[in-house]
Design an enzyme around this catalytic site. Structure first.
Site, PDB file in Angstrom:
ATOM      1  N   CYS A  46       0.933  -1.268  -0.144  1.00 16.47           N
ATOM      2  CA  CYS A  46      -0.012   0.120  -0.041  1.00 16.47           C
ATOM      3  C   CYS A  46       0.957   1.195   0.047  1.00 16.47           C
ATOM      4  O   CYS A  46       0.289   2.511  -0.297  1.00 16.47           O
ATOM      5  CB  CYS A  46      -0.990  -0.115   1.377  1.00 16.47           C
ATOM      6  SG  CYS A  46      -2.058  -1.320   1.192  1.00 16.47           S
ATOM      7  N   HIS A  80      -3.092   7.015   3.482  1.00 16.76           N
ATOM      8  CA  HIS A  80      -3.683   5.774   2.868  1.00 16.76           C
ATOM      9  C   HIS A  80      -4.864   5.506   3.240  1.00 16.76           C
ATOM     10  O   HIS A  80      -5.132   5.442   4.552  1.00 16.76           O
ATOM     11  CB  HIS A  80      -2.627   4.741   3.160  1.00 16.76           C
ATOM     12  CG  HIS A  80      -2.932   3.231   2.883  1.00 16.76           C
ATOM     13  ND1 HIS A  80      -3.651   3.182   1.498  1.00 16.76           N
ATOM     14  CD2 HIS A  80      -2.852   2.124   3.544  1.00 16.76           C
ATOM     15  CE1 HIS A  80      -3.809   1.817   1.561  1.00 16.76           C
ATOM     16  NE2 HIS A  80      -3.441   1.277   2.782  1.00 16.76           N
ATOM     17  N   ASN A 118     -10.202  -0.121   0.654  1.00 18.54           N
ATOM     18  CA  ASN A 118      -8.798  -0.028   0.887  1.00 18.54           C
ATOM     19  C   ASN A 118      -8.239  -0.700  -0.599  1.00 18.54           C
ATOM     20  O   ASN A 118      -8.305  -1.747  -0.913  1.00 18.54           O
ATOM     21  CB  ASN A 118      -8.084  -0.689   1.871  1.00 18.54           C
ATOM     22  CG  ASN A 118      -6.672  -0.848   1.907  1.00 18.54           C
ATOM     23  OD1 ASN A 118      -5.856  -0.288   0.965  1.00 18.54           O
ATOM     24  ND2 ASN A 118      -5.906  -1.345   3.038  1.00 18.54           N
TER      25      ASN A 118
HETATM   26  N1  ACO Z   1     -18.093  -8.777   9.979  1.00 17.03           N
HETATM   27  C1  ACO Z   1     -18.392  -9.268  11.368  1.00 17.03           C
HETATM   28  N2  ACO Z   1     -17.819  -9.687  12.276  1.00 17.03           N
HETATM   29  C2  ACO Z   1     -16.337  -9.777  11.704  1.00 17.03           C
HETATM   30  C3  ACO Z   1     -15.880  -9.469  10.586  1.00 17.03           C
HETATM   31  C4  ACO Z   1     -16.768  -8.984   9.759  1.00 17.03           C
HETATM   32  N3  ACO Z   1     -16.559  -8.618   8.506  1.00 17.03           N
HETATM   33  N4  ACO Z   1     -14.471  -9.251  10.606  1.00 17.03           N
HETATM   34  C5  ACO Z   1     -14.280  -9.821  12.100  1.00 17.03           C
HETATM   35  N5  ACO Z   1     -15.304  -9.913  12.592  1.00 17.03           N
HETATM   36  C6  ACO Z   1     -15.596 -10.482  14.083  1.00 17.03           C
HETATM   37  C7  ACO Z   1     -14.325 -11.032  14.624  1.00 17.03           C
HETATM   38  O1  ACO Z   1     -14.327 -12.384  14.288  1.00 17.03           O
HETATM   39  C8  ACO Z   1     -14.208 -10.734  16.051  1.00 17.03           C
HETATM   40  O2  ACO Z   1     -15.281 -11.506  16.622  1.00 17.03           O
HETATM   41  P1  ACO Z   1     -14.870 -12.293  18.107  1.00 17.03           P
HETATM   42  O3  ACO Z   1     -14.852 -11.062  19.095  1.00 17.03           O
HETATM   43  O4  ACO Z   1     -16.150 -13.141  18.291  1.00 17.03           O
HETATM   44  O5  ACO Z   1     -13.672 -13.167  18.032  1.00 17.03           O
HETATM   45  C9  ACO Z   1     -14.892  -9.609  16.030  1.00 17.03           C
HETATM   46  O6  ACO Z   1     -15.493  -9.178  14.941  1.00 17.03           O
HETATM   47  C10 ACO Z   1     -13.795  -8.307  16.384  1.00 17.03           C
HETATM   48  O7  ACO Z   1     -12.802  -8.651  15.325  1.00 17.03           O
HETATM   49  P2  ACO Z   1     -11.509  -7.683  15.588  1.00 17.03           P
HETATM   50  O8  ACO Z   1     -10.255  -8.291  14.596  1.00 17.03           O
HETATM   51  O9  ACO Z   1     -11.077  -7.526  16.989  1.00 17.03           O
HETATM   52  O10 ACO Z   1     -11.916  -6.354  14.941  1.00 17.03           O
HETATM   53  P3  ACO Z   1     -11.245  -4.989  14.697  1.00 17.03           P
HETATM   54  O11 ACO Z   1     -11.961  -3.647  15.716  1.00 17.03           O
HETATM   55  O12 ACO Z   1      -9.852  -5.173  15.115  1.00 17.03           O
HETATM   56  O13 ACO Z   1     -11.559  -4.606  13.604  1.00 17.03           O
HETATM   57  C11 ACO Z   1     -10.087  -4.744  11.150  1.00 17.03           C
HETATM   58  C12 ACO Z   1     -10.724  -5.551  12.472  1.00 17.03           C
HETATM   59  C13 ACO Z   1     -11.154  -3.567  10.658  1.00 17.03           C
HETATM   60  C14 ACO Z   1      -9.692  -5.724  10.271  1.00 17.03           C
HETATM   61  C15 ACO Z   1      -8.863  -3.700  11.938  1.00 17.03           C
HETATM   62  O14 ACO Z   1      -8.250  -4.585  12.772  1.00 17.03           O
HETATM   63  C16 ACO Z   1      -8.025  -3.144  10.907  1.00 17.03           C
HETATM   64  O15 ACO Z   1      -8.234  -2.422  10.226  1.00 17.03           O
HETATM   65  N6  ACO Z   1      -6.748  -3.443  10.857  1.00 17.03           N
HETATM   66  C17 ACO Z   1      -5.858  -2.760  10.095  1.00 17.03           C
HETATM   67  C18 ACO Z   1      -5.974  -3.581   8.860  1.00 17.03           C
HETATM   68  C19 ACO Z   1      -5.201  -2.731   7.792  1.00 17.03           C
HETATM   69  O16 ACO Z   1      -5.132  -1.620   7.560  1.00 17.03           O
HETATM   70  N7  ACO Z   1      -4.930  -3.396   6.598  1.00 17.03           N
HETATM   71  C20 ACO Z   1      -4.237  -2.738   5.323  1.00 17.03           C
HETATM   72  C21 ACO Z   1      -3.023  -2.809   5.389  1.00 17.03           C
HETATM   73  S1  ACO Z   1      -2.206  -1.960   3.901  1.00 17.03           S
HETATM   74  C22 ACO Z   1      -1.791  -3.104   2.861  1.00 17.03           C
HETATM   75  O17 ACO Z   1      -0.478  -3.464   2.623  1.00 17.03           O
HETATM   76  C23 ACO Z   1      -2.516  -3.765   2.135  1.00 17.03           C
END
Ligand code: ACO
Length: 332
Positions: A117, A258, A288
């Site tokens: 990214c 980003h 993203n």
């Molecule tokens: N829909 C519903 N529930 C979901 C989903 C979904 N799509 N995805 C995960 N959950 C659930 C999980 O299973 C978890 O359930 P549990 O508590 O029963 O285990 C709950 O939601 C909470 O999940 P978390 O992973 O704790 O959610 P979080 O608040 O951390 O958000 C997210 C997740 C959005 C992925 C966040 O961590 C994030 O944005 N991280 C950064 C990712 C990023 O920026 N990536 C790009 C990098 S750039 C590149 O090079 C591509």
């Protein structure tokens, strides 16, 4: 403020998003998720997915053509093409070579930049240096991704976050003092590659029946860990570039971060003490788009009249690797 006699300026920008808009509700029909979860956790409302026969180079070319028109140059003035992508048409030849051919450009230097990214912001810095070397006069820098091709639509934790698209910029050397790219930083910490990776398909795990059955050719991510690192490195890359060039966050007119997660962007705003109104975000409409996210947002901001002569603009990105990059631009 440090002074510089020449730098690369951005003559024009362009972008493209595929026709097919996929809403959160559409995804909720495929995986166990909801519009409410996706919006509150990421800020994403919809994304564009490319058609089956639409490759990264096709999207890149449309964005490039729009940038060429906006720059008001003849396409054969371009002597350098860099395509930032982690979803190339194929491992080789480079997507940049395919773009060169599709744009019918003669012998020019072309290569791909793989910094996930952060790729477009890395590529701007490389193009700037190559233009300043005096060996090149006009660079076409593109960020383009077909993320939908590597998403696992059985993994709700990743498939809801990404989208497809392309953004491009035409750069040229300029001798006006203190305009254009004033400085750039690129960094990396490759110690934990498994935080965000596509394990299969390379030399470590060539494609096999077993690797395909194990879904190893799809993007895998530890979202929580990436989130923590993103907040830290985006903040650091922003303060470091401001300090390097001799400005403060208060001097900024516009920030183009980003577009990965609205909560990451809000944390960055808080850390830099910059009001959210100074950010240009489009995460709600595009998701993203990896290396395409910054150039799409830059093009949107420019076309919306959010960028004017004399503005100080910060571009900042992070991505798989982990990589990060920032660039400070004084608009000419
Ligand atoms: N829909 C519903 N529930 C979901 C989903 C979904 N799509 N995805 C995960 N959950 C659930 C999980 O299973 C978890 O359930 P549990 O508590 O029963 O285990 C709950 O939601 C909470 O999940 P978390 O992973 O704790 O959610 P979080 O608040 O951390 O958000 C997210 C997740 C959005 C992925 C966040 O961590 C994030 O944005 N991280 C950064 C990712 C990023 O920026 N990536 C790009 C990098 S750039 C590149 O090079 C591509």
């Amino acid at each position: 403020m440090s002074s510089q006699s020449q730098s690369a300026i951005i003559l024009g920008t362009g972008s493209y998003a595929p026709e097919n808009v996929v809403t959160n509700d559409d995804l909720a029909k495929i995986v166990d998720t909801s519009d409410e979860w996706i919006r509150t956790r990421s800020g994403i409302g919809q994304r564009h997915f490319a058609a089956k026969d639409e490759a990264t180079s096709d999207m890149a070319c449309i964005a490039a053509q729009r940038a060429i028109e906006a720059a008001g140059i003849e396409r054969n003035e371009i002597d350098l093409i860099i395509v930032a992508t982690m979803t190339p048409d194929m491992p080789f030849p480079s997507t940049a070579c395919l773009v060169q051919s599709k744009l019918e450009l003669p012998n020019v230097t072309t290569f791909d930049m793989q910094a996930a990214c952060s790729g477009f912001v890395y590529a701007l810095s490389v193009a700037n240096s190559m233009l300043l070397s005096g060996n090149f006069s006009k660079a076409l820098v593109i960020g383009a991704e077909k993320m939908s091709g590597i998403l696992d639509f059985e993994d709700r934790t990743t498939c809801v976050l990404f989208g497809d698209g392309a953004g491009a910029a035409i750069l040229a050397r300029d001798t006006t003092a203190n305009v254009g790219i004033l400085g750039a930083i690129g960094g990396a910490d490759g110690s934990s590659p498994s935080l965000l990776q596509q394990p299969g398909g390379g030399s470590a795990m060539p494609a096999s029946e077993a690797s395909i059955a194990a879904r190893q050719h799809f993007l895998k991510m530890n979202g929580k860990e990436i989130f923590k690192s993103a907040v830290r490195v985006m903040g650091q890359a922003s303060s470091d570039i401001l300090e390097q060039v001799g400005y403060t966050a208060e001097d900024l007119d516009l920030v183009i971060p980003h577009q990965a997660n609205m909560r990451i962007i809000e944390s960055l705003a808080k850390r830099l003490k910059i009001p959210m109104e100074k950010f240009h975000n489009n995460l709600d409409r595009f998701g993203n788009t990896s290396a395409a996210s910054v150039p799409i947002a830059l093009d949107e901001a420019f076309r919306a009249g959010r960028i004017k002569s004399g503005d100080l603009i910060l571009l900042v990105a992070f991505g798989a690797g982990l990589t990060w990059a920032s660039t400070l631009i004084k608009w000419q």
